[in-house]
Design a protein around this motif. Structure first.
Motif, PDB file in Angstrom:
ATOM      1  N   UNK A 150    -114.154 -56.300  -9.742  1.00 10.03           N
ATOM      2  CA  UNK A 150    -113.899 -57.166  -8.594  1.00 10.03           C
ATOM      3  C   UNK A 150    -114.398 -58.571  -8.849  1.00 10.03           C
ATOM      4  N   UNK A 151    -113.947 -59.479  -8.011  1.00 16.05           N
ATOM      5  CA  UNK A 151    -114.364 -60.871  -8.036  1.00 16.05           C
ATOM      6  C   UNK A 151    -114.663 -61.270  -6.596  1.00 16.05           C
ATOM      7  N   UNK A 152    -115.778 -61.927  -6.369  1.00 13.47           N
ATOM      8  CA  UNK A 152    -116.170 -62.340  -5.028  1.00 13.47           C
ATOM      9  C   UNK A 152    -115.847 -63.821  -4.830  1.00 13.47           C
ATOM     10  N   UNK A 153    -115.136 -64.122  -3.748  1.00 11.50           N
ATOM     11  CA  UNK A 153    -114.721 -65.489  -3.442  1.00 11.50           C
ATOM     12  C   UNK A 153    -115.403 -65.935  -2.147  1.00 11.50           C
ATOM     13  N   UNK A 154    -116.123 -67.054  -2.214  1.00  5.99           N
ATOM     14  CA  UNK A 154    -116.792 -67.600  -1.035  1.00  5.99           C
ATOM     15  C   UNK A 154    -115.784 -68.399  -0.212  1.00  5.99           C
ATOM     16  N   UNK A 155    -115.754 -68.162   1.090  1.00  3.28           N
ATOM     17  CA  UNK A 155    -114.780 -68.822   1.969  1.00  3.28           C
ATOM     18  C   UNK A 155    -115.331 -70.120   2.535  1.00  3.28           C
ATOM     19  N   UNK A 156    -114.423 -71.038   2.869  1.00  5.03           N
ATOM     20  CA  UNK A 156    -114.838 -72.324   3.435  1.00  5.03           C
ATOM     21  C   UNK A 156    -114.365 -72.509   4.871  1.00  5.03           C
ATOM     22  N   UNK A 157    -113.249 -71.861   5.269  1.00  5.33           N
ATOM     23  CA  UNK A 157    -112.720 -72.056   6.625  1.00  5.33           C
ATOM     24  C   UNK A 157    -113.269 -71.052   7.636  1.00  5.33           C
ATOM     25  N   UNK A 158    -113.981 -70.051   7.148  1.00  4.62           N
ATOM     26  CA  UNK A 158    -114.633 -69.062   8.006  1.00  4.62           C
ATOM     27  C   UNK A 158    -115.827 -68.512   7.246  1.00  4.62           C
ATOM     28  N   UNK A 159    -116.750 -67.897   7.954  1.00  2.00           N
ATOM     29  CA  UNK A 159    -117.909 -67.307   7.288  1.00  2.00           C
ATOM     30  C   UNK A 159    -117.512 -65.993   6.655  1.00  2.00           C
ATOM     31  N   UNK A 160    -117.959 -65.800   5.437  1.00  2.04           N
ATOM     32  CA  UNK A 160    -117.690 -64.542   4.764  1.00  2.04           C
ATOM     33  C   UNK A 160    -117.142 -64.744   3.373  1.00  2.04           C
ATOM     34  N   UNK A 161    -116.614 -63.653   2.836  1.00  2.00           N
ATOM     35  CA  UNK A 161    -116.132 -63.621   1.469  1.00  2.00           C
ATOM     36  C   UNK A 161    -114.834 -62.816   1.401  1.00  2.00           C
ATOM     37  N   UNK A 162    -114.123 -63.043   0.320  1.00  4.05           N
ATOM     38  CA  UNK A 162    -112.980 -62.220  -0.030  1.00  4.05           C
ATOM     39  C   UNK A 162    -113.336 -61.547  -1.346  1.00  4.05           C
TER      40      UNK A 162
END
Length: 127
Positions: free
Chosen positions: A64-76
């Protein structure tokens, strides 16, 4: 997290150029490049989820790869399966400053749940 909150967070997480996607109960979603070529969106999404969602030890679904979000709190959390991602909210984790590994493992477990018992809660289609 309530279903409506999950849907809103995923809408904010997805690049707006992608308008065709299906969201599952545990936060995993599948983006379709051209939904007009798909006969039955729900059937296709469930088939993809059943194939690529479940996680087996030593299998490609473990990556997996973790992506930090900018328009909402959380990750993909991205992983095995083209166009398949899982949204992780900070509220879902006990550790309030998790590292990418913790987020990724949690997201992967959510995708596994969606893969084993796929339940669609929302379909977004372009016009």
């Amino acid at each position: 997290m309530r279903e409506s909150e999950l849907i809103e967070n995923v809408k904010l997480a997805i690049n707006p150029k992608f308008q065709d996607w299906v969201l599952f109960k545990n936060g995993t979603y599948i983006i379709f490049d051209d939904i007009s070529k798909v006969k039955n969106t729900n059937d296709e999404a469930i088939a993809i989820m059943k194939e690529f969602g479940p996680v087996f030890a030593g299998g490609p679904a473990g990556d997996f790869n973790t992506i930090h979000l900018t328009k909402t709190e959380g990750w993909i959390v991205a992983g095995h399966g083209y166009g398949m991602y899982t949204f992780v909210s900070p509220d879902e984790l006990e550790n309030k400053s998790p590292n990418d590994l913790e987020v990724g493992l949690f997201g992967r477990s959510k995708r596994d749940l969606d893969g084993k018992k796929p339940e669609i809660i929302y379909v977004n289609k372009s016009k």
